[in-house]
Design a protein around this motif. Structure first.
Motif, PDB file in Angstrom:
ATOM      1  N   ALA A 257       0.827  -1.204   0.000  1.00  0.00           N
ATOM      2  CA  ALA A 257       0.000   0.000   0.000  1.00  0.00           C
ATOM      3  C   ALA A 257       0.861   1.253   0.000  1.00  0.00           C
ATOM      4  O   ALA A 257       0.585   2.210  -0.734  1.00  0.00           O
ATOM      5  N   LYS A 258       1.909   1.260   0.805  1.00  0.00           N
ATOM      6  CA  LYS A 258       2.798   2.422   0.861  1.00  0.00           C
ATOM      7  C   LYS A 258       3.558   2.586  -0.457  1.00  0.00           C
ATOM      8  O   LYS A 258       3.785   3.713  -0.917  1.00  0.00           O
ATOM      9  N   GLU A 259       3.959   1.475  -1.069  1.00  0.00           N
ATOM     10  CA  GLU A 259       4.652   1.547  -2.355  1.00  0.00           C
ATOM     11  C   GLU A 259       3.746   2.131  -3.438  1.00  0.00           C
ATOM     12  O   GLU A 259       4.170   2.986  -4.224  1.00  0.00           O
ATOM     13  N   ILE A 260       2.496   1.679  -3.479  1.00  0.00           N
ATOM     14  CA  ILE A 260       1.565   2.170  -4.497  1.00  0.00           C
ATOM     15  C   ILE A 260       1.143   3.600  -4.176  1.00  0.00           C
ATOM     16  O   ILE A 260       0.923   4.414  -5.086  1.00  0.00           O
ATOM     17  N   HIS A 261       1.041   3.933  -2.907  1.00  0.00           N
ATOM     18  CA  HIS A 261       0.792   5.315  -2.488  1.00  0.00           C
ATOM     19  C   HIS A 261       1.865   6.240  -3.062  1.00  0.00           C
ATOM     20  O   HIS A 261       1.561   7.295  -3.634  1.00  0.00           O
ATOM     21  N   ALA A 262       3.133   5.828  -2.949  1.00  0.00           N
ATOM     22  CA  ALA A 262       4.239   6.642  -3.460  1.00  0.00           C
ATOM     23  C   ALA A 262       4.218   6.696  -4.986  1.00  0.00           C
ATOM     24  O   ALA A 262       4.424   7.760  -5.586  1.00  0.00           O
ATOM     25  N   ALA A 263       3.959   5.545  -5.633  1.00  0.00           N
ATOM     26  CA  ALA A 263       3.994   5.479  -7.092  1.00  0.00           C
ATOM     27  C   ALA A 263       2.871   6.291  -7.739  1.00  0.00           C
ATOM     28  O   ALA A 263       3.007   6.742  -8.884  1.00  0.00           O
TER      29      ALA A 263
ATOM     30  N   GLY B 245       1.571   9.110  -6.395  1.00  0.00           N
ATOM     31  CA  GLY B 245       1.557  10.471  -5.863  1.00  0.00           C
ATOM     32  C   GLY B 245       0.498  10.691  -4.807  1.00  0.00           C
ATOM     33  O   GLY B 245      -0.030  11.799  -4.664  1.00  0.00           O
ATOM     34  N   GLY B 246       0.150   9.635  -4.076  1.00  0.00           N
ATOM     35  CA  GLY B 246      -0.829   9.750  -3.004  1.00  0.00           C
ATOM     36  C   GLY B 246      -2.267   9.503  -3.432  1.00  0.00           C
ATOM     37  O   GLY B 246      -3.180   9.561  -2.592  1.00  0.00           O
ATOM     38  N   LEU B 247      -2.509   9.194  -4.717  1.00  0.00           N
ATOM     39  CA  LEU B 247      -3.887   8.954  -5.159  1.00  0.00           C
ATOM     40  C   LEU B 247      -4.447   7.636  -4.632  1.00  0.00           C
ATOM     41  O   LEU B 247      -5.654   7.461  -4.578  1.00  0.00           O
TER      42      LEU B 247
ATOM     43  N   ASP C 253     -11.799  10.490  -2.859  1.00  0.00           N
ATOM     44  CA  ASP C 253     -10.631  11.167  -3.430  1.00  0.00           C
ATOM     45  C   ASP C 253      -9.722  11.609  -2.278  1.00  0.00           C
ATOM     46  O   ASP C 253     -10.116  12.452  -1.468  1.00  0.00           O
ATOM     47  N   PRO C 254      -8.506  11.063  -2.168  1.00  0.00           N
ATOM     48  CA  PRO C 254      -7.615  11.427  -1.060  1.00  0.00           C
ATOM     49  C   PRO C 254      -7.245  12.903  -1.033  1.00  0.00           C
ATOM     50  O   PRO C 254      -6.871  13.434   0.019  1.00  0.00           O
ATOM     51  N   ARG C 255      -7.357  13.565  -2.193  1.00  0.00           N
ATOM     52  CA  ARG C 255      -6.985  14.983  -2.240  1.00  0.00           C
ATOM     53  C   ARG C 255      -8.008  15.869  -1.542  1.00  0.00           C
ATOM     54  O   ARG C 255      -7.667  16.930  -1.005  1.00  0.00           O
ATOM     55  N   THR C 256      -9.268  15.450  -1.544  1.00  0.00           N
ATOM     56  CA  THR C 256     -10.332  16.242  -0.925  1.00  0.00           C
ATOM     57  C   THR C 256     -10.993  15.530   0.245  1.00  0.00           C
ATOM     58  O   THR C 256     -11.719  16.158   1.006  1.00  0.00           O
ATOM     59  N   ARG C 257     -10.761  14.189   0.348  1.00  0.00           N
ATOM     60  CA  ARG C 257     -11.405  13.340   1.340  1.00  0.00           C
ATOM     61  C   ARG C 257     -12.925  13.360   1.206  1.00  0.00           C
ATOM     62  O   ARG C 257     -13.661  13.198   2.174  1.00  0.00           O
TER      63      ARG C 257
END
Length: 242
Positions: A68-74, A76-78, A190-194
């Motif tokens: 999950a952390k690897e895909i989070h980084a790949a 850009g947090g989406l 959407d993680p950018r707006t929650r």
């Protein structure tokens, strides 16, 4: 299990029933470890942990958090299985340590719903193969892995007519996962707006493992223009229906 119907099929052989037993046991193990609702699951214990606390978890849960952390980084947090409405924090606030331990930099609301099904499919396929199965498929609510020498045709639901199946072609030794707002489902955050996002599209990701395919469908659906790059960063490709 995992809040969905889990189906398996394999080419018949002498140990087929035992193979199914081992594979469903693997899926059940993922369910018990990663369910948010089960009070003794790893996820529930992490969500009760205070800031700075060290929590020991099962190796499988640790592996899923690592991916999950690897895909989070790949992406850009989406992809962020911590981004929920009304709670701050991201996967960057979760630190993985040796020995199956996790440290939280702040209290978090973790949900592995967007990746655990894919991981369960991978573990089930692994169990089937170890038991002697040479060809087949595992499907957990649309998260699918097909294996064997012959390509298999895969169908996905049309996002605007979920009762209609659309072929995306044949795949071999590959994972296929799809996300879309079928039957009024509005759980795409959407993680950018929650905030929940609405879309008439569906995103299907084809990858070498179902853990990645499952996780990548969400960021690809959130940003269709960037989807080819997001998927390729994890060795996958995306297909869209509208």
């Amino acid at each position: 299990m995992l809040g969905t119907l889990v189906e398996m099929r394999i080419a018949d052989f002498g140990g087929a029933l035992a193979a199914f037993g081992r594979a469903f046991a693997a899926v059940e193990r993922v369910h018990l470890l990663m369910s948010r609702q089960a009070p003794d699951s790893d996820v529930a214990r992490l969500n009760r942990a205070a800031s700075g606390a060290l929590v020991s978890i099962d190796h499988w849960t640790w592996q899923v958090l690592k991916r999950a952390k690897e895909i989070h980084a790949a992406t850009g947090g989406l992809f962020d299985c911590v981004a929920t409405p009304g709670r701050d924090g991201t996967l960057a606030d979760l630190e993985l340590l040796d020995g199956g331990r996790v440290r939280l930099r702040r209290p978090l609301a973790i949900s592995l719903d967007g990746i655990a099904k894919g991981y369960a499919v991978d573990r089930a396929v692994e169990a089937l193969r170890r038991a002697g199965a040479t060809a087949g498929a595992v499907n957990a609510g649309g998260d699918l892995f097909v294996f064997g020498e012959k390509p298999q045709v895969v169908h996905v639901r049309h996002p605007r007519d979920p009762c209609r199946l659309v072929s995306i072609g044949a795949v071999q030794e590959a994972a296929v996962a799809t996300s879309g707002l079928y039957f009024g489902n509005s759980s795409l955050i959407d993680p950018r707006t929650r905030r929940a996002r609405r879309t008439a599209w569906s995103a299907t990701v084809i990858a070498s493992d179902c853990t990645a395919a499952d996780a990548l469908t969400k960021p690809c659906l959130l940003d269709r223009l960037a989807a080819p790059v997001l998927a390729a960063a994890c060795g996958a490709r995306a297909v869209f229906l509208h």
